[in-house]
Design an enzyme around this catalytic site. Structure first.
Site, PDB file in Angstrom:
ATOM      1  N   SER A  86       0.828  -1.131  -0.125  1.00  0.00           N
ATOM      2  CA  SER A  86      -0.127  -0.064   0.095  1.00  0.00           C
ATOM      3  C   SER A  86       0.890   1.118  -0.251  1.00  0.00           C
ATOM      4  CB  SER A  86      -1.045  -0.035   1.344  1.00  0.00           C
ATOM      5  OG  SER A  86      -1.904   0.874   1.032  1.00  0.00           O
ATOM      6  N   ASN A  87       0.179   2.267   0.331  1.00  0.00           N
ATOM      7  CA  ASN A  87       1.057   3.570   0.316  1.00  0.00           C
ATOM      8  C   ASN A  87       0.467   4.522   1.522  1.00  0.00           C
ATOM      9  OD1 ASN A  87      -1.045   5.298  -0.819  1.00  0.00           O
ATOM     10  ND2 ASN A  87      -0.973   4.102  -2.330  1.00  0.00           N
ATOM     11  N   ARG A  88       1.265   5.675   1.840  1.00  0.00           N
ATOM     12  CA  ARG A  88       1.084   6.539   2.771  1.00  0.00           C
ATOM     13  C   ARG A  88      -0.073   7.523   2.617  1.00  0.00           C
ATOM     14  NH1 ARG A  88       4.648  10.203   4.535  1.00  0.00           N
ATOM     15  NH2 ARG A  88       5.815  10.057   2.687  1.00  0.00           N
TER      16      ARG A  88
END
Ligand code: C5P
Length: 217
Positions: free
Chosen positions: A21-23
């Protein structure tokens, strides 16, 4: 206006307990949803997993992966005047999702990743969307030229670009500074809270949609 917004990150499963995933916090998309609702527009928010409360009075579709977000957008976009793609969609997903938790045995393992569907890039071509189309561009270099290239390549009416190389704004932050790219002009909005920027963007997008309706025969 009827407005579709994508927001948040996507999660690409590796096995039943792990994902890529990502931030992205989802704050910009949720702030836009709030701001459109406040002006009595109708909003459908299609969101990846976030820590945020679902805004009152929006229609809400929770999704996890890029493919699920693609399917949800594909299903609904035809009914909207405006589509805003704010989500930080994973660009790649594991080729294969293990059905059982991957055991820690080998010293190294290799994940093979495949490109996810480009949802924004499909809006005009695959979904045949002919409403007002807004994309976001998170860049770490050449902000303006990369965003302008995206405007043309993805056939958008507007790209909202922000510099994610800075830790004080953009990803996972309460504030943002954006550069708005349109076919014939650039507009820089100075650093502000995502809520204030959202109100400004709602006004601008509403104006543009009214203008484009006037220009159509
Ligand atoms: O090409 P890039 O990922 O930088 O483009 C960013 C824009 O495209 C954002 O508006 C994002 O929501 C959208 N996007 C998408 N589907 C993808 C990748 C990006 O809708 N697979």
């Amino acid at each position: 206006m009827k407005v579709l917004i994508t927001a948040g990150p996507t999660r690409e499963a590796i096995d039943p307990v792990r994902f890529l995933s990502n931030r992205s916090s989802g704050r910009m998309g949720y702030a836009l949803a709030h701001a459109f609702i406040k002006k009595d527009h109708h909003v459908l928010l299609i969101s990846g997993p976030t820590q945020l409360d679902i805004p009152d009075r929006v229609d809400f579709i929770p999704v996890e992966s890029a493919q699920e977000m693609f399917d949800a957008v594909s299903h609904s976009i035809q009914h909207f005047d405006v589509a805003i793609f704010c989500a930080a969609v994973a660009d790649y997903a594991p080729d294969h999702v293990a059905t059982q938790k991957i055991k820690k045995s080998a010293d190294s393992i290799t994940l093979v990743l495949t490109k996810t569907p480009d949802i924004l890039g499909s809006a005009r071509t695959v979904f045949q969307f002919n409403g007002y189309l807004v994309g976001f561009a998170a860049e770490t270099e050449n902000l303006e030229s990369n965003a302008r290239e995206k405007l043309t390549r993805k056939n958008c009416d507007m790209i909202i670009a922000n510099d994610v190389s800075r830790s004080d704004i953009g990803f996972d932050s309460h504030e943002n500074e954006v550069l708005i790219i349109e076919a014939s002009e650039n507009t820089r909005l100075p650093v502000d809270t995502k809520e204030h920027l959202a109100h400004h963007l709602v006004e601008l997008i509403h104006q543009r949609v009214l203008q484009s309706k006037k220009e159509q025969p």
